[in-house]
Design an enzyme around this catalytic site. Sequence first.
Site, PDB file in Angstrom:
ATOM      1  N   GLY A  31       0.806  -1.220   0.000  1.00  0.00           N
ATOM      2  CA  GLY A  31       0.000   0.000   0.000  1.00  0.00           C
ATOM      3  C   GLY A  31       0.834   1.263   0.000  1.00  0.00           C
ATOM      4  N   TYR A  32       0.148   2.378   0.268  1.00  0.00           N
ATOM      5  CA  TYR A  32       0.729   3.721   0.171  1.00  0.00           C
ATOM      6  C   TYR A  32       1.377   3.885  -1.206  1.00  0.00           C
ATOM      7  CZ  TYR A  32       1.221   8.103   2.492  1.00  0.00           C
ATOM      8  OH  TYR A  32       1.048   9.412   2.840  1.00  0.00           O
ATOM      9  N   HIS A  34       2.690   4.636  -4.918  1.00  0.00           N
ATOM     10  CA  HIS A  34       3.377   5.766  -5.547  1.00  0.00           C
ATOM     11  C   HIS A  34       3.609   5.430  -7.022  1.00  0.00           C
ATOM     12  CE1 HIS A  34       6.844   3.178  -5.181  1.00  0.00           C
ATOM     13  NE2 HIS A  34       6.709   3.147  -3.868  1.00  0.00           N
ATOM     14  N   GLU A  35       4.330   6.325  -7.718  1.00  0.00           N
ATOM     15  CA  GLU A  35       4.534   6.145  -9.159  1.00  0.00           C
ATOM     16  C   GLU A  35       5.188   4.804  -9.507  1.00  0.00           C
ATOM     17  OE1 GLU A  35       3.455   7.877 -11.736  1.00  0.00           O
ATOM     18  OE2 GLU A  35       2.457   9.295 -10.397  1.00  0.00           O
ATOM     19  N   GLY A  36       6.018   4.309  -8.605  1.00  0.00           N
ATOM     20  CA  GLY A  36       6.650   3.001  -8.844  1.00  0.00           C
ATOM     21  C   GLY A  36       5.594   1.911  -8.963  1.00  0.00           C
ATOM     22  N   HIS A  37       4.654   1.899  -8.009  1.00  0.00           N
ATOM     23  CA  HIS A  37       3.570   0.900  -8.053  1.00  0.00           C
ATOM     24  C   HIS A  37       2.725   1.117  -9.315  1.00  0.00           C
ATOM     25  CE1 HIS A  37       4.087   1.205  -3.516  1.00  0.00           C
ATOM     26  NE2 HIS A  37       4.326  -0.071  -3.752  1.00  0.00           N
ATOM     27  N   LYS A 149      13.818  -1.979  -7.627  1.00  0.00           N
ATOM     28  CA  LYS A 149      14.437  -1.272  -6.495  1.00  0.00           C
ATOM     29  C   LYS A 149      14.750  -2.275  -5.375  1.00  0.00           C
ATOM     30  CE  LYS A 149      12.519   1.082  -3.242  1.00  0.00           C
ATOM     31  NZ  LYS A 149      13.034   0.958  -1.891  1.00  0.00           N
TER      32      LYS A 149
END
Length: 280
Positions: A31-32, A34-37, A149
Amino acid sequence: MQVIKNPKQLQDTMLELKKQGKKIGFVPTMGYLHEGHISLIKCAKKENDIVVVSIFVNPLQFGKNEDLGKYPRDFERDKSICEKEGVDYLFYPDYKDMYPESFQTYVEVVELSKGLCGDYRPGHFKGVATVVLKLFNIVCPDNAYFGKKDYQQLKVIQRMVKDLNVPVNVVGCPIVREPDGLAMSSRNTYLSNEERQSATYIYKGLLEGKRLFQSGERDSEKIRQAVIDTIKKAPLLKEIQYVEVVDKDSLKPKKVAESGDVIAVAVYIGNTRLIDNMEL
Ligand code: PAF
């Protein structure tokens, strides 16, 4: 988009979709988002008929003194991001349904879980491998998407899938960075403005290591030292846990660097642990 909390309900739904010949893409997250997800979700959308995202902050992969309690959470925000990205199913299980009372089965990818983060986070990759195999068994995906990452995590999961004949294609996707180079991470939200500024030295350090390699240097120790010297310039650097040049598959440290090797880094900026890496 349908939000499903119950593992059995999601599994039944997935098995039915598979019977209909649908290809399922899966993006596991804590969750939370961001653009990576979002880049993982976009990739999954392109390559599959159905996209499933899971949100589960997995206690099993956090050490005693780690940030499980304060890990950032915002389900409503995550849900609207998933809706906007065209996710079909959002799996949001409760702890008690993932780990019922007498839970006692674990997965350990022995060698790849040693070294790098494995040395500083004992039990972490056992927690990751265990929850990811559970999620794979519940979602039954054809393809599953992970960011590079968390490079060691990706290698651990790829190995697990091979070793245990799990019928899932594990896809590693490129690191997504902020405009100043900082790798996207949910943990970046812990950083104060000054710490956020300091964190840019991680990417600068990796670039310096790669520059040295590209100019012909093959001595890993010299490349390592160049990365360390650059990161040490970060004003709010608290600790460098490791900087290593490793083989891209075995993750063993290299004496002589070769094209394809990976420089992997873990540092503390203030009280926030950040990891990053770069392929040579
Ligand atoms: O990378 C993550 O967010 C987590 O380690 C994962 C893969 C969702 C397992 O909890």
